[in-house]
Design a protein around this motif. Structure first.
Motif, mmCIF file in Angstrom:
data_model
loop_
_atom_site.group_PDB
_atom_site.id
_atom_site.type_symbol
_atom_site.label_atom_id
_atom_site.label_comp_id
_atom_site.label_asym_id
_atom_site.label_seq_id
_atom_site.Cartn_x
_atom_site.Cartn_y
_atom_site.Cartn_z
ATOM 1 N N SER A 31 11.101 35.721 47.973
ATOM 2 C CA SER A 31 12.280 35.531 48.815
ATOM 3 C C SER A 31 13.560 35.850 48.052
ATOM 4 O O SER A 31 14.474 36.490 48.586
ATOM 5 N N TRP A 35 16.106 38.813 49.100
ATOM 6 C CA TRP A 35 17.531 38.619 49.400
ATOM 7 C C TRP A 35 18.408 39.461 48.480
ATOM 8 O O TRP A 35 19.474 39.948 48.906
ATOM 9 N N ILE A 38 18.329 42.817 49.960
ATOM 10 C CA ILE A 38 19.046 42.825 51.241
ATOM 11 C C ILE A 38 20.549 42.978 51.009
ATOM 12 O O ILE A 38 21.206 43.817 51.653
ATOM 13 N N PRO A 194 13.904 37.045 57.367
ATOM 14 C CA PRO A 194 15.074 37.853 56.960
ATOM 15 C C PRO A 194 14.688 39.267 56.538
ATOM 16 O O PRO A 194 15.441 40.216 56.790
ATOM 17 N N VAL A 197 14.136 41.370 59.741
ATOM 18 C CA VAL A 197 15.417 41.656 60.394
ATOM 19 C C VAL A 197 16.206 42.688 59.598
ATOM 20 O O VAL A 197 16.762 43.647 60.161
ATOM 21 N N ALA A 198 16.255 42.503 58.279
ATOM 22 C CA ALA A 198 17.001 43.440 57.426
ATOM 23 C C ALA A 198 16.370 44.819 57.454
ATOM 24 O O ALA A 198 17.081 45.836 57.518
#
Length: 229
Positions: A31, A35, A38, A194, A197-198
């Motif tokens: 994760s 991120w 992202i 996430p 979605v990203a």
């Protein structure tokens, strides 16, 4: 006397089985990396879109192509993807024109083909750079829930094995084990959602940039064809 069990997240994670803890740690690491990519990709795509708009305004303002080529070549790192595509095509066109002037055997069509190939090669390099780490986000989105599910299954199996040592099987005896196992699935979903979605958003934005790049290559090729006559 009933003893209230601590079912807080920290207590559940600290009391979880070692395998479940390792899976949770793996998912948290995934994760964090996800991120990081992202945010990096967010700035990269926004920067590429801004630089593309700025270069299109400069290009279609009708300035001198040779001056624009010199400007793009002197600052390639910060000029933007579209400027580098233009610089590659214009540079190859200038070299081809010079070679054609020196040799009568070289046709103008070959010069234009060389410029177009140079722009296509530059286009592919820019797309590879823009699409970097998208495969990782796609993998995180598709695999993380299953990794979390593995931790959940293992935790539930461990919780039910613990019932073998209990004379009376009650919900309070098995609840902590099931709760700590379900946290693994929650962390897996926290990593996956996430990323999905990203990935979808960045793929859409990059596809739109690719269309603009390809349109520019065709339009600039037509300009070079007119100039070669």
């Amino acid at each position: 006397m009933n003893v209230t069990q601590d079912l807080s997240f920290i207590a559940l994670i600290s009391n979880a089985h070692l395998i479940v803890q390792l899976i949770m740690a793996l998912l948290l690491a995934i994760s964090v990396i996800s991120w990081t990519y992202i945010f990096k990709k967010l700035f990269d795509v926004r920067g590429a879109r801004k630089q593309t708009v700025e270069f299109e305004k400069t290009f279609w303002a009708g300035g001198n192509l040779h001056a624009l080529h010199a400007s793009a070549g002197s600052n390639r790192a910060n000029s933007g993807a579209l400027a580098r595509i233009f610089e590659a095509g214009m540079g190859e066109f200038i070299k081809g024109k010079q070679a054609a002037a020196a040799s009568r055997d070289l046709e103008q069509g070959a010069v234009l083909d060389g410029a177009r190939r140079a722009m296509r090669a530059a286009f592919q390099r820019e797309m590879d750079a823009l699409e970097a780490h998208l495969a990782f986000l796609a993998s995180v989105g598709s695999v993380s829930p299953y990794i979390g599910l593995l931790g959940t299954v293992w935790g539930i199996m461990n919780a039910f094995r613990g019932l073998a040592n209990v004379q009376q099987a009650t919900l309070s005896a098995v609840a902590p084990g099931i709760a700590e196992a379900l946290i693994a699935t929650a962390i897996g979903l926290f990593a996956a959602i996430p990323a999905v979605v990203a990935y979808n958003r960045f793929s859409h934005d990059i596809d739109r940039l690719a269309i603009r790049f390809e349109s520019f290559v065709e339009e600039f090729s037509n300009i070079l064809q007119r100039q070669s006559r």
